[in-house]
Motif scaffolding. Structure first.
Motif, PDB file in Angstrom:
ATOM      1  N   LEU A 250       0.889  -1.148  -0.040  1.00  6.35           N
ATOM      2  CA  LEU A 250       0.123   0.102  -0.126  1.00  6.35           C
ATOM      3  C   LEU A 250       0.820   1.138   0.068  1.00  6.35           C
ATOM      4  N   ASP A 251       0.577   2.016  -1.189  1.00  7.22           N
ATOM      5  CA  ASP A 251       1.394   3.314  -1.012  1.00  7.22           C
ATOM      6  C   ASP A 251       0.446   4.462  -0.744  1.00  7.22           C
TER       7      ASP A 251
ATOM      8  N   TYR B 249      -1.169  -2.517  -4.321  1.00  8.15           N
ATOM      9  CA  TYR B 249      -0.468  -3.206  -5.480  1.00  8.15           C
ATOM     10  C   TYR B 249      -0.515  -4.633  -4.848  1.00  8.15           C
ATOM     11  N   VAL B 250      -0.771  -5.645  -5.827  1.00  6.64           N
ATOM     12  CA  VAL B 250      -0.575  -7.056  -5.545  1.00  6.64           C
ATOM     13  C   VAL B 250       0.457  -7.592  -6.628  1.00  6.64           C
ATOM     14  N   GLN B 251       1.397  -8.078  -6.237  1.00  9.37           N
ATOM     15  CA  GLN B 251       2.625  -8.322  -7.152  1.00  9.37           C
ATOM     16  C   GLN B 251       3.131  -7.324  -8.142  1.00  9.37           C
TER      17      GLN B 251
ATOM     18  N   VAL C  58      -4.190  -2.440  -8.153  1.00  8.25           N
ATOM     19  CA  VAL C  58      -5.315  -3.169  -8.327  1.00  8.25           C
ATOM     20  C   VAL C  58      -6.506  -2.476  -7.731  1.00  8.25           C
ATOM     21  N   ALA C  59      -6.201  -1.207  -7.008  1.00  8.62           N
ATOM     22  CA  ALA C  59      -7.078  -0.375  -6.308  1.00  8.62           C
ATOM     23  C   ALA C  59      -6.375   0.895  -6.230  1.00  8.62           C
TER      24      ALA C  59
END
Length: 80
Positions: free
Chosen positions: A6-7, A24-26, A30-31
């Motif tokens: 999470l940024d 972010y995932v990998q 993603v959101a």
């Protein structure tokens, strides 16, 4: 293994201001969304720093303790 990140880009200008969060995932976004406010100084006495379960005040519509049933190999918190 899966990496979740999470940024958070803080809007600044004082305590408790909001910002933009990116999940972010990998390393894939993603959101993304605006968080209108943050905690200005501290948390209440019933809050805890949990990894894998929430034992304090729920942040959504669920009952505590809310446990993750998978396996966390590592949790890294980086403040940049």
């Amino acid at each position: 293994d899966v990496t979740v990140r999470l940024d958070f880009d803080y809007h600044g200008g004082g305590l408790g201001k909001g910002g933009i969060a990116r999940l972010y995932v990998q390393d894939k976004l993603v959101a993304k969304g605006k968080i209108p406010a943050t905690v200005p100084l501290g948390f209440s006495a019933d809050e805890t720093v949990d990894a894998g379960e929430d034992t304090g005040t729920p942040s959504a519509d669920y009952e505590c303790p809310f446990r993750f049933t998978g396996k966390l190999n590592q949790v890294t918190v980086a403040i940049e």
